[in-house]
Design an enzyme around this catalytic site. Structure first.
Site, short mmCIF file in Angstrom:
data_model
loop_
_atom_site.label_atom_id
_atom_site.label_comp_id
_atom_site.label_asym_id
_atom_site.label_seq_id
_atom_site.Cartn_x
_atom_site.Cartn_y
_atom_site.Cartn_z
N GLU A 192 0.68 -0.87 -0.13
CA GLU A 192 -0.47 -0.18 -0.11
C GLU A 192 0.97 1.47 -0.33
OE1 GLU A 192 -3.56 -1.12 2.38
OE2 GLU A 192 -3.04 -0.45 3.49
N GLU A 240 -6.55 -7.39 -1.21
CA GLU A 240 -6.97 -8.37 0.70
C GLU A 240 -8.29 -7.95 0.51
OE1 GLU A 240 -5.46 -5.35 3.62
OE2 GLU A 240 -3.06 -5.91 2.33
#
Length: 583
Positions: free
Chosen positions: A157, A233
């Site tokens: 991320e 995710e």
């Protein structure tokens, strides 16, 4: 030997393959249960398991590495291989994962000018030295060498954190030069701002999200250059922080629809398949307008419960997966039971100040120093001084302090400060005994370093600047690091002072081993150890009301539990129950 390629789809030995993966963090589950969790993953229809790799556990101190027991990543991959599962590894220096400091080692903060997750030489040198030990343990497990690993992730991320492409290129270079041959991915929020900042040429962009699948995949498709769409995710629940009012739960009906759409359009990694537990002091924290440390349980409202029980979510997901892939027959090899061992009464107790010298050696300094500067990473630290120029303790302020401080004057609690309260000058107004020095103790707890965003670079714990008393800085301190990794040295024969931070010992007999749950109702705040294993923190504010104790931590016959409690709220009894209570 196999080939795994990314073209318009994922291809294994030239044949298209749909990735249906579930996240299991080996370091959040006792190794005796890894096989059980992987069997349940396969039985649900998943063909892949995904895991982060936490740098801060594998290199707790600079140059000292551990890959044994709960950290035996090779054993975990071997079990996955034996079950016919593929493996996705996320070995980036930073993992987030609601984990202490996002997986970065606390010892990085001993360097004054340290900058994290950018092209900064000292940081990258530490990463390179870590990779020189880590990657040789992972490389032989790649599918290109006959192993189960099909993908690895570069960073994590990153588009939510920064946009330094040269840093991302350096991480990729270290991985490739270290022998990583399988395809690489990045994972970011499904927004142009994140994807633009976090993508990397030569690595497939993937997304992290928990809803609005079609919309998210349409955004992601603009960045994949014709490659496959993957949610790395798929958030099926959420995590809890202390004081959030109740256990976070996802919307099952919406989640089932989203999973169905993902498997129609692309590929998925379910986050989390099983969340597990933040054992020890390993919970992370977030900081937006205030500090929000995560609870010990990482249940996450996942597909399996914290202790591995099958849920309705599991059954509904299995039905959806069965529409898109064959469901294998799997025999579960473990028989895991829950047990209640009843009410326990503390058989011994001692105050922290009484046994302080058996747990820590004082370090003298003109001014207080942070944990990191004293070589400590986690736990508590006690600052002690004599008040010799004051007529009373009127006002006090802690400068550069994190996260929570219990202040005692001659063993009497006078003030507790938390988060932003540490930044303010506080009124105490306590008279001091005439004609003699008073002792001031400040017990500071590291509640878990922030794991997300710019606050990560200001995470020194303890007191990193000074203590101001009655308007001036106070000098001459003794500092006692208390990582509590040596609870066997507690001397319970010494004095117990009610109302002060103290240790409590319980002994109980086990005739049949099973998972159990520590109910800490009536106790204030602290942490617990079972047969020397640190099972995590407790706090009366909830939402978590019981701590999970996996059966493998127990032994037939006599067992020992030690509680450290800091608020003076200690009814003297606890109970070991059959059911959890996550709030």
């Amino acid at each position: 030997m196999k080939t795994f390629e990314i073209r318009d789809n994922f291809y294994l030995d030239g044949e298209p393959v749909r990735i249906i993966s579930g996240a299991i963090h080996y370091f959040r589950i006792v190794p005796e249960y890894w096989q059980d969790r992987l069997e349940k993953l396969k039985a649900m229809g998943c063909n892949t398991v995904e895991t982060y790799i936490p740098w801060n556990l594998h290199e707790r101190e600079k140059g000292k590495f551990s890959f044994e027991g709960i950290l035996d990543i090779e054993r975990f991959m071997g079990l996955a291989r034996d079950l016919g599962l593929h493996v996705i590894l996320r070995p980036s220096p930073y993992i987030c994962a609601e984990w202490e400091f996002g997986g970065l080692p606390a010892w990085l903060l001993r360097e004054d000018s340290m900058r994290l997750r950018v092209n900064y030489g000292p940081f990258l040198r530490h990463v390179e030295e870590y990779y020189k030990v880590l990657l040789p343990k992972l490389v032989p497990w790649q599918c290109t060498k006959g192993g189960p690993v099909i993908l690895m992730q570069v960073e994590n991320e990153y588009g939510y954190y920064a946009n330094d492409r040269t840093y991302m290129e350096e991480i990729r270079r270290l991985m490739r030069e270290g022998g990583v041959e399988v395809p690489l991915v990045t994972s970011d929020g499904p927004y142009p701002e994140s994807l633009n900042a976090g993508r990397l040429p030569g690595a497939l962009p993937t997304g992290n999200f928990g809803s609005r699948t079609r919309e998210r995949f349409e955004t992601l498709q603009k960045y994949t250059e014709g490659g496959p769409l993957m949610c790395t995710e798929f958030w099926v629940g959420w995590f809890d922080h202390w004081g959030n009012g109740g256990h976070m739960r996802g919307n099952l009906e919406e989640s089932v629809k989203d999973l169905d759409e993902m498997l129609e359009m692309g590929h998925v990694n379910i986050y989390m398949f099983e969340g597990g537990t933040n054992f020890g002091f390993m919970n992370g924290s977030n900081y937006y307008d205030r500090l929000t440390p995560d609870v010990t349980s990482y249940d996450y409202d996942a597909v399996l419960t914290e202790d591995g029980r099958i849920t309705e979510k599991y059954r509904r997901y299995r039905e959806v997966i069965g529409k898109h892939a064959p469901l294998p027959e799997v025999t579960f090899t473990a028989r895991i039971e829950r047990k209640a061992y009843g009410k326990l009464e503390a058989c011994e107790r001692v105050s922290l100040v009484s046994t302080l010298d058996t747990l820590s050696r004082g370090v003298e300094s003109m001014w207080p120093q942070s944990m990191e500067r004293l070589g400590q990473n986690y736990g508590y630290i006690l600052y002690r001084t004599k008040l010799h120029t004051e007529e009373k303790l009127g006002k006090i302020k802690l400068w550069g302090a994190n996260d929570r401080a219990n202040i005692l004057l001659d063993d009497e609690p006078v003030l507790t400060l938390y988060d932003r309260e540490l930044l303010e000058e506080r009124e105490v107004n306590r008279e001091l005994p005439a004609g003699k020095e008073a002792r001031l103790d400040i017990l500071v707890e590291n509640m878990g370093r922030v794991n997300f965003g710019p606050y990560m670079e200001i995470q020194r714990k303890g007191i990193d600047q000074c203590v101001q008393i009655n308007g001036h800085m106070h000098n001459h301190w003794e500092q006692y690091p208390l990582p509590l990794d040596n609870v066997e040295k507690i001397d319970f024969d010494r004095e117990y002072l009610p109302g002060t931070p103290a240790f409590y010992r319980f002994v109980f007999t086990v005739e049949e081993i099973g998972d159990t749950f520590l109910d800490f109702g009536g106790w204030g705040k602290g942490c617990a150890f079972v047969n020397g294993f640190h099972i995590g923190r407790f706090w009366e504010i909830g939402p978590q009301k019981r701590l999970y104790i996996p059966g493998p931590l127990l032994r037939l016959g006599e067992n020992e539990m030690i509680l450290f409690e800091t608020e003076g709220k200690a009814p003297g009894t606890v109970s070991l129950e059959e059911e959890p209570d996550v709030g």
